[in-house]
Structure formats: structure tokens, C-alpha cells
Design an enzyme around this catalytic site. Structure first.
Site, PDB file in Angstrom:
ATOM      1  N   ALA A   1       0.822  -1.205   0.000  1.00 24.56           N
ATOM      2  CA  ALA A   1       0.000   0.000   0.000  1.00 24.56           C
ATOM      3  C   ALA A   1       0.859   1.258   0.000  1.00 24.56           C
ATOM      4  O   ALA A   1       0.510   2.258  -0.620  1.00 24.56           O
ATOM      5  CB  ALA A   1      -0.934  -0.008   1.208  1.00 24.56           C
ATOM      6  N   CYS A   2       2.009   1.203   0.659  1.00 19.37           N
ATOM      7  CA  CYS A   2       2.862   2.392   0.721  1.00 19.37           C
ATOM      8  C   CYS A   2       3.553   2.660  -0.615  1.00 19.37           C
ATOM      9  O   CYS A   2       4.112   3.728  -0.822  1.00 19.37           O
ATOM     10  CB  CYS A   2       3.894   2.265   1.836  1.00 19.37           C
ATOM     11  SG  CYS A   2       4.988   0.853   1.690  1.00 19.37           S
ATOM     12  N   ALA A   3       3.507   1.701  -1.542  1.00 21.94           N
ATOM     13  CA  ALA A   3       4.104   1.888  -2.867  1.00 21.94           C
ATOM     14  C   ALA A   3       3.044   2.146  -3.931  1.00 21.94           C
ATOM     15  O   ALA A   3       3.333   2.110  -5.117  1.00 21.94           O
ATOM     16  CB  ALA A   3       4.919   0.657  -3.235  1.00 21.94           C
TER      17      ALA A   3
END
Length: 129
Positions: A67-69
Site C-alpha cells: 500500500a505504501c508503494a
């Protein structure tokens, strides 16, 4: 419960799609060292980014990375750290389940995924000619 559903989902995919690999070695065990709600799958001969788009259009929402990418086009650093080269890492898709995921949701998703993987592989083989 979520771990059991994740394993059920993996079984649906692995029985119906050839040349796939779960990147979580603990699949189908009760090992608690992995994330119960996450499944990384490498679909041989199928670009993950193309598959993400086709699945999204068909109502199944997945990603190629964490999700952070989100929104990045690079391959997952986690997958390359697992020993996969960039070409192989591009074939990986991440599935996440949540507390309200049902078997019916997974059966629908698996059906759509089977269709879309077959379509993506067909298109890819035609482009290689």
C-alpha cells in the site's frame, strides 16, 4: 479465520491456473509468522501491472506492491529481496483480505482472475509472434 480464507483462496487459484507460485511459503499451514490477510502470487507469463488493470475493470481490486508503494511503477523491493529478478517480479500480484471477506467474495475473485490470466497470457503470446 482470515488465514483459512486466504488459504482457501490460494487453493482456488492453484487448482485452476497453471504456472503460478505463492510467494508465502507458509501457505496452507497454521504458521503465525506470516500475514494472515495477504497473499503474494507470481503468475508466470502474465505482467502484474496489466493484470491489475484488467482485474480492476472486472471488479476485483488488487495491486502489484504494498500500500505504501501505491501508484509506483517499480517492481516490489520485497519481491526482488526474495531472490526474483525484475522480469519475474513484474509477474507478482498482491491480494489483501479484510475482516469482512467471505468465501463468496473469494470464489467470485478466483473466477475473474482465472479468466483474466488466461486472456492476458493469450494476448502476451500473440504479441510475441
Amino acid at each position: 479465520r482470515v488465514r483459512q480464507l486466504r488459504n482457501y483462496f490460494w487453493n482456488l487459484l492453484s487448482v485452476n491456473i497453471s504456472d503460478i507460485e505463492a510467494l508465502s511459503p507458509e501457505i496452507n499451514t497454521d504458521d503465525t509468522k506470516n500475514l494472515a490477510n495477504t497473499l503474494l502470487v507470481k503468475f508466470g507469463g502474465c505482467r502484474g501491472d496489466d493484470l491489475v488493470i484488467s482485474l480492476d475493470l472486472a471488479g476485483v481490486h488488487v495491486s502489484t506492491g504494498s500500500a505504501c508503494a501505491s501508484g509506483k511503477q517499480e517492481v516490489s523491493h520485497v519481491v526482488t529481496a526474495m531472490g526474483f529478478d525484475k522480469s519475474q517480479a513484474k509477474e507478482v500480484v498482491r491480494f489483501s483480505l479484510d475482516w469482512n471477506t467471505t468465501k463468496e467474495d473469494l470464489e467470485f475473485a478466483a473466477s475473474v482472475i482465472c479468466q483474466q490470466v488466461a486472456l492476458m497470457r493469450k494476448i502476451s503470446s500473440q504479441l510475441a509472434i
